[in-house]
Design a protein around this motif. Structure first.
Motif, PDB file in Angstrom:
ATOM      1  N   ILE A   1      12.724 -34.614  11.698  1.00 53.70           N
ATOM      2  CA  ILE A   1      11.332 -34.170  11.471  1.00 53.70           C
ATOM      3  C   ILE A   1      11.018 -32.504  12.158  1.00 53.70           C
ATOM      4  N   ALA A   2      11.486 -32.471  13.079  1.00 49.81           N
ATOM      5  CA  ALA A   2      11.405 -31.184  14.033  1.00 49.81           C
ATOM      6  C   ALA A   2      12.127 -29.968  13.363  1.00 49.81           C
ATOM      7  N   THR A   3      13.275 -30.396  12.823  1.00 48.52           N
ATOM      8  CA  THR A   3      14.146 -29.625  12.213  1.00 48.52           C
ATOM      9  C   THR A   3      13.409 -28.990  11.022  1.00 48.52           C
ATOM     10  N   ALA A   4      12.928 -29.929  10.229  1.00 40.85           N
ATOM     11  CA  ALA A   4      12.031 -29.534   9.019  1.00 40.85           C
ATOM     12  C   ALA A   4      10.748 -28.373   9.485  1.00 40.85           C
ATOM     13  N   LEU A   5      10.217 -29.028  10.294  1.00 38.21           N
ATOM     14  CA  LEU A   5       9.062 -28.184  10.686  1.00 38.21           C
ATOM     15  C   LEU A   5       9.452 -26.693  11.092  1.00 38.21           C
ATOM     16  N   SER A   6      10.454 -26.733  12.121  1.00 33.08           N
ATOM     17  CA  SER A   6      10.906 -25.516  12.340  1.00 33.08           C
ATOM     18  C   SER A   6      11.308 -24.483  11.373  1.00 33.08           C
TER      19      SER A   6
ATOM     20  N   GLY B   1      14.252 -16.622   7.851  1.00 30.83           N
ATOM     21  CA  GLY B   1      13.578 -17.090   8.894  1.00 30.83           C
ATOM     22  C   GLY B   1      13.807 -18.778   9.071  1.00 30.83           C
ATOM     23  N   ALA B   2      13.898 -19.299   7.788  1.00 35.33           N
ATOM     24  CA  ALA B   2      14.093 -20.889   7.478  1.00 35.33           C
ATOM     25  C   ALA B   2      15.539 -21.065   8.224  1.00 35.33           C
ATOM     26  N   LEU B   3      16.564 -20.243   7.914  1.00 38.17           N
ATOM     27  CA  LEU B   3      17.898 -20.381   8.250  1.00 38.17           C
ATOM     28  C   LEU B   3      18.039 -20.342   9.668  1.00 38.17           C
ATOM     29  N   PHE B   4      17.472 -19.388  10.392  1.00 44.73           N
ATOM     30  CA  PHE B   4      17.619 -18.853  11.732  1.00 44.73           C
ATOM     31  C   PHE B   4      16.826 -19.784  12.674  1.00 44.73           C
ATOM     32  N   ALA B   5      15.602 -20.186  12.166  1.00 44.29           N
ATOM     33  CA  ALA B   5      14.785 -20.963  13.353  1.00 44.29           C
ATOM     34  C   ALA B   5      15.359 -22.256  13.776  1.00 44.29           C
ATOM     35  N   PRO B   6      15.876 -22.904  13.184  1.00 44.31           N
ATOM     36  CA  PRO B   6      16.692 -24.464  13.777  1.00 44.31           C
ATOM     37  C   PRO B   6      17.742 -24.111  14.728  1.00 44.31           C
ATOM     38  N   ALA B   7      18.367 -22.759  14.493  1.00 43.45           N
ATOM     39  CA  ALA B   7      19.336 -22.484  15.538  1.00 43.45           C
ATOM     40  C   ALA B   7      18.892 -22.798  16.976  1.00 43.45           C
ATOM     41  N   GLY B   8      17.531 -22.169  17.006  1.00 48.22           N
ATOM     42  CA  GLY B   8      17.129 -22.143  18.690  1.00 48.22           C
ATOM     43  C   GLY B   8      16.306 -23.332  18.996  1.00 48.22           C
ATOM     44  N   VAL B   9      15.844 -24.091  17.699  1.00 47.16           N
ATOM     45  CA  VAL B   9      15.038 -25.296  18.223  1.00 47.16           C
ATOM     46  C   VAL B   9      16.007 -26.646  18.165  1.00 47.16           C
TER      47      VAL B   9
ATOM     48  N   PRO C   1      19.078 -27.486  19.533  1.00 46.29           N
ATOM     49  CA  PRO C   1      19.471 -27.644  20.965  1.00 46.29           C
ATOM     50  C   PRO C   1      18.238 -27.829  21.910  1.00 46.29           C
ATOM     51  N   ALA C   2      17.237 -27.157  21.842  1.00 41.43           N
ATOM     52  CA  ALA C   2      16.022 -27.461  22.668  1.00 41.43           C
ATOM     53  C   ALA C   2      15.694 -29.008  22.273  1.00 41.43           C
ATOM     54  N   ILE C   3      15.578 -29.230  21.064  1.00 43.69           N
ATOM     55  CA  ILE C   3      14.969 -30.796  20.867  1.00 43.69           C
ATOM     56  C   ILE C   3      16.031 -31.703  21.413  1.00 43.69           C
ATOM     57  N   ILE C   4      17.242 -31.627  21.564  1.00 43.78           N
ATOM     58  CA  ILE C   4      18.224 -32.476  21.937  1.00 43.78           C
ATOM     59  C   ILE C   4      18.096 -32.687  23.388  1.00 43.78           C
ATOM     60  N   LEU C   5      18.082 -31.466  24.100  1.00 41.38           N
ATOM     61  CA  LEU C   5      17.874 -31.422  25.475  1.00 41.38           C
ATOM     62  C   LEU C   5      16.690 -32.254  25.998  1.00 41.38           C
ATOM     63  N   GLY C   6      15.550 -31.850  25.109  1.00 43.49           N
ATOM     64  CA  GLY C   6      14.351 -32.515  25.511  1.00 43.49           C
ATOM     65  C   GLY C   6      14.393 -34.040  25.325  1.00 43.49           C
ATOM     66  N   LEU C   7      14.907 -34.669  24.115  1.00 44.99           N
ATOM     67  CA  LEU C   7      14.970 -35.838  24.026  1.00 44.99           C
ATOM     68  C   LEU C   7      15.945 -36.521  25.027  1.00 44.99           C
ATOM     69  N   ALA C   8      16.966 -35.988  25.335  1.00 44.56           N
ATOM     70  CA  ALA C   8      17.699 -36.313  26.512  1.00 44.56           C
ATOM     71  C   ALA C   8      17.210 -36.477  27.672  1.00 44.56           C
ATOM     72  N   ALA C   9      16.298 -35.377  28.286  1.00 40.17           N
ATOM     73  CA  ALA C   9      15.408 -35.871  29.306  1.00 40.17           C
ATOM     74  C   ALA C   9      14.576 -36.617  29.251  1.00 40.17           C
ATOM     75  N   LEU C  10      13.733 -36.859  28.002  1.00 39.73           N
ATOM     76  CA  LEU C  10      12.746 -38.177  28.049  1.00 39.73           C
ATOM     77  C   LEU C  10      13.584 -39.357  28.198  1.00 39.73           C
ATOM     78  N   ASN C  11      14.554 -39.686  27.776  1.00 42.49           N
ATOM     79  CA  ASN C  11      15.462 -40.616  27.640  1.00 42.49           C
ATOM     80  C   ASN C  11      15.895 -40.835  29.191  1.00 42.49           C
TER      81      ASN C  11
END
Length: 88
Positions: free
Chosen positions: A33-38, A63-71, A73-83
């Motif tokens: 979901i976050a990748t699609a929104l990014s 823009g659609a190709l390069f936006a998930p490149a930064g998003v 890793p941040a999502i994965i780190l955020g979900l790991a921190a929440l876990n």
């Protein structure tokens, strides 16, 4: 279609997704979901920034190709921190 929506596995999955329960399945769904929104946000940002210069379709595609490149890793780190934080 009614049978698919009333299966106990899907109901429990949707319940855990809505409750905020973090397991591997819900983390994967939130990542998609976050990748699609990014990608949508990157396309809009690319059109706003470089639409007139290089064309609206090309800037939206970049823009659609390069936006998930930064998003992603941040999502994965955020979900790991929440876990980790839910365990304490």
């Amino acid at each position: 279609m009614r049978d698919i929506l009333t299966t106990p596995n899907l109901i429990s999955f949707l319940t855990s997704l809505a409750d905020g329960d973090l397991n591997i399945a819900t983390e994967f769904v939130w990542l998609i979901i976050a990748t699609a929104l990014s990608m949508v946000g990157g396309a809009i940002g690319g059109m706003l920034l470089a639409g007139r210069d290089i064309g609206y379709q090309f800037s939206a595609m970049l823009g659609a190709l390069f936006a998930p490149a930064g998003v992603i890793p941040a999502i994965i780190l955020g979900l790991a921190a929440l876990n980790l934080l839910t365990n304490y």
